[in-house]
Motif scaffolding. Sequence first.
Motif, PDB file in Angstrom:
ATOM      1  N   LEU A 135       5.902  12.331   4.805  1.00 15.49           N
ATOM      2  CA  LEU A 135       4.532  12.405   4.202  1.00 15.49           C
ATOM      3  C   LEU A 135       4.068  13.733   4.641  1.00 15.49           C
ATOM      4  N   ARG A 136       3.604  14.119   5.824  1.00 15.60           N
ATOM      5  CA  ARG A 136       3.269  15.035   6.695  1.00 15.60           C
ATOM      6  C   ARG A 136       3.537  16.268   6.375  1.00 15.60           C
ATOM      7  N   ALA A 137       5.240  15.923   6.405  1.00 13.45           N
ATOM      8  CA  ALA A 137       5.713  17.561   6.018  1.00 13.45           C
ATOM      9  C   ALA A 137       5.665  17.871   4.731  1.00 13.45           C
ATOM     10  N   ARG A 138       5.400  17.291   3.724  1.00 13.99           N
ATOM     11  CA  ARG A 138       5.630  17.518   2.399  1.00 13.99           C
ATOM     12  C   ARG A 138       4.105  18.034   2.389  1.00 13.99           C
ATOM     13  N   TYR A 139       3.402  16.987   2.142  1.00 11.90           N
ATOM     14  CA  TYR A 139       1.896  17.378   2.096  1.00 11.90           C
ATOM     15  C   TYR A 139       1.198  18.013   2.967  1.00 11.90           C
ATOM     16  N   GLY A 140       1.293  18.608   4.124  1.00 12.53           N
ATOM     17  CA  GLY A 140       0.031  18.878   5.410  1.00 12.53           C
ATOM     18  C   GLY A 140      -1.453  17.939   5.238  1.00 12.53           C
TER      19      GLY A 140
ATOM     20  N   ARG B 135      -2.980  16.924   3.190  1.00 10.23           N
ATOM     21  CA  ARG B 135      -3.254  15.588   2.453  1.00 10.23           C
ATOM     22  C   ARG B 135      -2.633  14.523   1.859  1.00 10.23           C
ATOM     23  N   ALA B 136      -1.067  14.279   2.900  1.00 10.06           N
ATOM     24  CA  ALA B 136      -1.143  13.400   3.289  1.00 10.06           C
ATOM     25  C   ALA B 136      -1.649  12.233   3.463  1.00 10.06           C
ATOM     26  N   ALA B 137      -2.848  11.858   4.406  1.00 12.62           N
ATOM     27  CA  ALA B 137      -3.838  11.538   4.682  1.00 12.62           C
ATOM     28  C   ALA B 137      -4.605  10.734   2.640  1.00 12.62           C
ATOM     29  N   ALA B 138      -5.009  11.599   2.652  1.00 17.59           N
ATOM     30  CA  ALA B 138      -5.451  10.837   1.374  1.00 17.59           C
ATOM     31  C   ALA B 138      -4.976  10.869   0.118  1.00 17.59           C
ATOM     32  N   LEU B 139      -3.839  10.938   0.337  1.00 22.10           N
ATOM     33  CA  LEU B 139      -2.588  10.557  -0.362  1.00 22.10           C
ATOM     34  C   LEU B 139      -2.124   9.181  -0.793  1.00 22.10           C
ATOM     35  N   VAL B 140      -2.022   8.556   0.734  1.00 24.59           N
ATOM     36  CA  VAL B 140      -1.479   7.349   0.688  1.00 24.59           C
ATOM     37  C   VAL B 140      -2.873   6.090   0.278  1.00 24.59           C
ATOM     38  N   GLU B 141      -4.265   6.785   1.188  1.00 25.30           N
ATOM     39  CA  GLU B 141      -5.673   6.821   0.874  1.00 25.30           C
ATOM     40  C   GLU B 141      -5.168   5.802  -0.427  1.00 25.30           C
ATOM     41  N   THR B 142      -5.330   6.635  -1.648  1.00 23.79           N
ATOM     42  CA  THR B 142      -5.423   6.787  -2.773  1.00 23.79           C
ATOM     43  C   THR B 142      -4.582   5.485  -3.718  1.00 23.79           C
ATOM     44  N   VAL B 143      -3.066   5.917  -3.030  1.00 24.79           N
ATOM     45  CA  VAL B 143      -2.410   4.862  -3.562  1.00 24.79           C
ATOM     46  C   VAL B 143      -2.334   3.663  -2.830  1.00 24.79           C
ATOM     47  N   ARG B 144      -2.586   3.384  -1.784  1.00 24.58           N
ATOM     48  CA  ARG B 144      -3.325   1.757  -1.031  1.00 24.58           C
ATOM     49  C   ARG B 144      -4.374   1.155  -1.804  1.00 24.58           C
ATOM     50  N   THR B 145      -5.431   2.171  -2.234  1.00 27.74           N
ATOM     51  CA  THR B 145      -6.743   1.672  -2.812  1.00 27.74           C
ATOM     52  C   THR B 145      -6.384   1.396  -4.158  1.00 27.74           C
ATOM     53  N   ARG B 146      -5.688   1.673  -5.183  1.00 24.64           N
ATOM     54  CA  ARG B 146      -5.200   1.814  -6.545  1.00 24.64           C
ATOM     55  C   ARG B 146      -4.107   0.251  -6.706  1.00 24.64           C
ATOM     56  N   ARG B 147      -3.079  -0.208  -4.964  1.00 21.76           N
ATOM     57  CA  ARG B 147      -3.102  -2.058  -5.639  1.00 21.76           C
ATOM     58  C   ARG B 147      -3.894  -2.540  -4.722  1.00 21.76           C
ATOM     59  N   LYS B 148      -4.717  -1.929  -4.287  1.00 18.71           N
ATOM     60  CA  LYS B 148      -5.649  -3.240  -3.805  1.00 18.71           C
ATOM     61  C   LYS B 148      -6.423  -3.325  -5.005  1.00 18.71           C
ATOM     62  N   ALA B 149      -6.624  -2.608  -5.740  1.00 17.63           N
ATOM     63  CA  ALA B 149      -7.821  -2.772  -6.962  1.00 17.63           C
ATOM     64  C   ALA B 149      -7.092  -3.197  -8.135  1.00 17.63           C
ATOM     65  N   VAL B 150      -5.753  -3.683  -8.311  1.00 14.19           N
ATOM     66  CA  VAL B 150      -5.022  -4.071  -9.061  1.00 14.19           C
ATOM     67  C   VAL B 150      -5.864  -5.760  -9.465  1.00 14.19           C
ATOM     68  N   GLY B 151      -6.293  -6.456 -10.714  1.00 15.49           N
ATOM     69  CA  GLY B 151      -6.169  -7.411 -10.479  1.00 15.49           C
ATOM     70  C   GLY B 151      -8.149  -7.170 -10.956  1.00 15.49           C
ATOM     71  N   LYS B 152      -8.549  -6.064 -10.306  1.00 12.08           N
ATOM     72  CA  LYS B 152      -9.991  -6.168 -10.263  1.00 12.08           C
ATOM     73  C   LYS B 152     -11.109  -5.277 -11.711  1.00 12.08           C
ATOM     74  N   LEU B 153     -10.085  -3.650 -10.905  1.00 11.45           N
ATOM     75  CA  LEU B 153     -10.395  -2.084 -12.020  1.00 11.45           C
ATOM     76  C   LEU B 153      -9.352  -2.278 -12.992  1.00 11.45           C
ATOM     77  N   SER B 154      -9.306  -2.200 -13.683  1.00 11.33           N
ATOM     78  CA  SER B 154      -9.149  -1.418 -14.913  1.00 11.33           C
ATOM     79  C   SER B 154      -8.065  -0.303 -14.992  1.00 11.33           C
ATOM     80  N   ASP B 155      -6.662  -0.548 -15.359  1.00 12.10           N
ATOM     81  CA  ASP B 155      -5.842   0.357 -15.071  1.00 12.10           C
ATOM     82  C   ASP B 155      -6.150   1.302 -14.316  1.00 12.10           C
ATOM     83  N   PRO B 156      -5.912   1.046 -13.082  1.00 12.95           N
ATOM     84  CA  PRO B 156      -6.405   1.425 -11.509  1.00 12.95           C
ATOM     85  C   PRO B 156      -5.118   2.593 -11.058  1.00 12.95           C
ATOM     86  N   GLU B 157      -4.261   2.533 -11.861  1.00  9.08           N
ATOM     87  CA  GLU B 157      -3.328   3.602 -11.740  1.00  9.08           C
ATOM     88  C   GLU B 157      -3.169   4.503 -11.340  1.00  9.08           C
ATOM     89  N   ARG B 158      -4.224   4.579 -12.244  1.00  5.50           N
ATOM     90  CA  ARG B 158      -5.031   6.307 -13.285  1.00  5.50           C
ATOM     91  C   ARG B 158      -6.468   6.778 -12.038  1.00  5.50           C
TER      92      ARG B 158
END
Length: 400
Positions: A42-47, A49-72
């Motif tokens: 991921l760092r090789a691809r996104y430098g 920004r990799a950490a922000a991408l990972v944190e966002t995706v993991r947070t979206r997964r945690k938001a399932v069942g709590k927030l509507s349409d968390p994938e966006r």
Amino acid sequence: MAYEFSIDDVDFLRSRYGTKALEVVADFTLTPESLLKEMPDLRARYGDRAAALVETVRTRRKAVGKLSDPERLLASDVALQQATASQVAAHRAADIAARRPGAVVHDVTCSIGSELMALATADGIGGVIGSDIDPVRLAMADHNLRVTDTAAPWLLARADALAPMSTADVVIADPARRNARGRTFKLEELDPPLLELMAVYAGRELVVKCAPGLDYRLLRDRFGFEGQVQVVSLDGGVREACLWSEVTRPSRRATVLRSDCDDYEITSEDPDEIDGPGVGEWIVDPDGAVVRAGLVRHYAHRHGLRQLDPQIAYLTGDSVPAGERGFRVIDQLGVSEKVLRGALAAHDCGSLEILVRGLDVDPDRLRKRLKLKGSKSLTLIMTRIGRAGTAFLCEPGVRV
């Protein structure tokens, strides 16, 4: 340690390139173990920004069942923990719209916008304003509103919650409940402090979301709060105690929200006459919102139940209200370990759920000492009737 997003991170995540990158990263496992192998790629691809991408995706997964349409949505882990669940926010928005049709509502601690999204999509809300002191969370709120199918016009601004910047009909606030020592229930340690918040917006319709452990009796007795206290639960978990400054009747309200069956409310104006204490076929443990709002007798009246003891929240009767968990009583026992061990052996108990109210008992320690060897699963409810400790051996709880 939680990742700290920057404005540059948010700008990247909202861009076309960032959106595509998030789609790619969403296909990664991203567990603590897998990240050891995935992060170099991921760092090789996104430098950087990799950490922000990972944190966002993991947070979206945690938001399932709590927030509507968390994938966006965009959110940090900390902001997600503090965010109001969509179902709770939607119920509040409907409340406001019913009380004040066409109202403009200002969330003065809007964070990532979980409350704003519910308000802006509710029928009957005239307009929505969101403000926050944190520019990063405000930028996330802007994104989240833009990807939401809003009905009401909305506006965002950076502002301190204690410096009013609108004449909105209704003000909503959600003071932070954590400090350097962790979660706090002290009124003066909320951020912004609850009493300052109420003073700044005195005379205006203010709705304040607080921790469910808030001592609202102290707020009434010592500080003269005269509004309504609403305790809200969602799927069995108590989420908040909400203070409505300009709503005086009923003085207390328990709102029980459920994903799999009908919601309901109990208020302090409901009747509370019930039969005297006794033991029926079933024991019912009322929802936590009902208990925290002090409305156990009102709930019992509605469903034809009575209390095991006037000071204990366990209820009993010949049936279980729809959607609630009930325990069919097999035997009534004393609470000595010798008595319990004998009864459990006689009933071939090998797995035991222990529920305690009104007694100083550690369920996990007691379960180990009982040395269960049977094959059946049972429930033991331990409580106090009068001054005597009493135990009820029950079939496993069932939801009716």
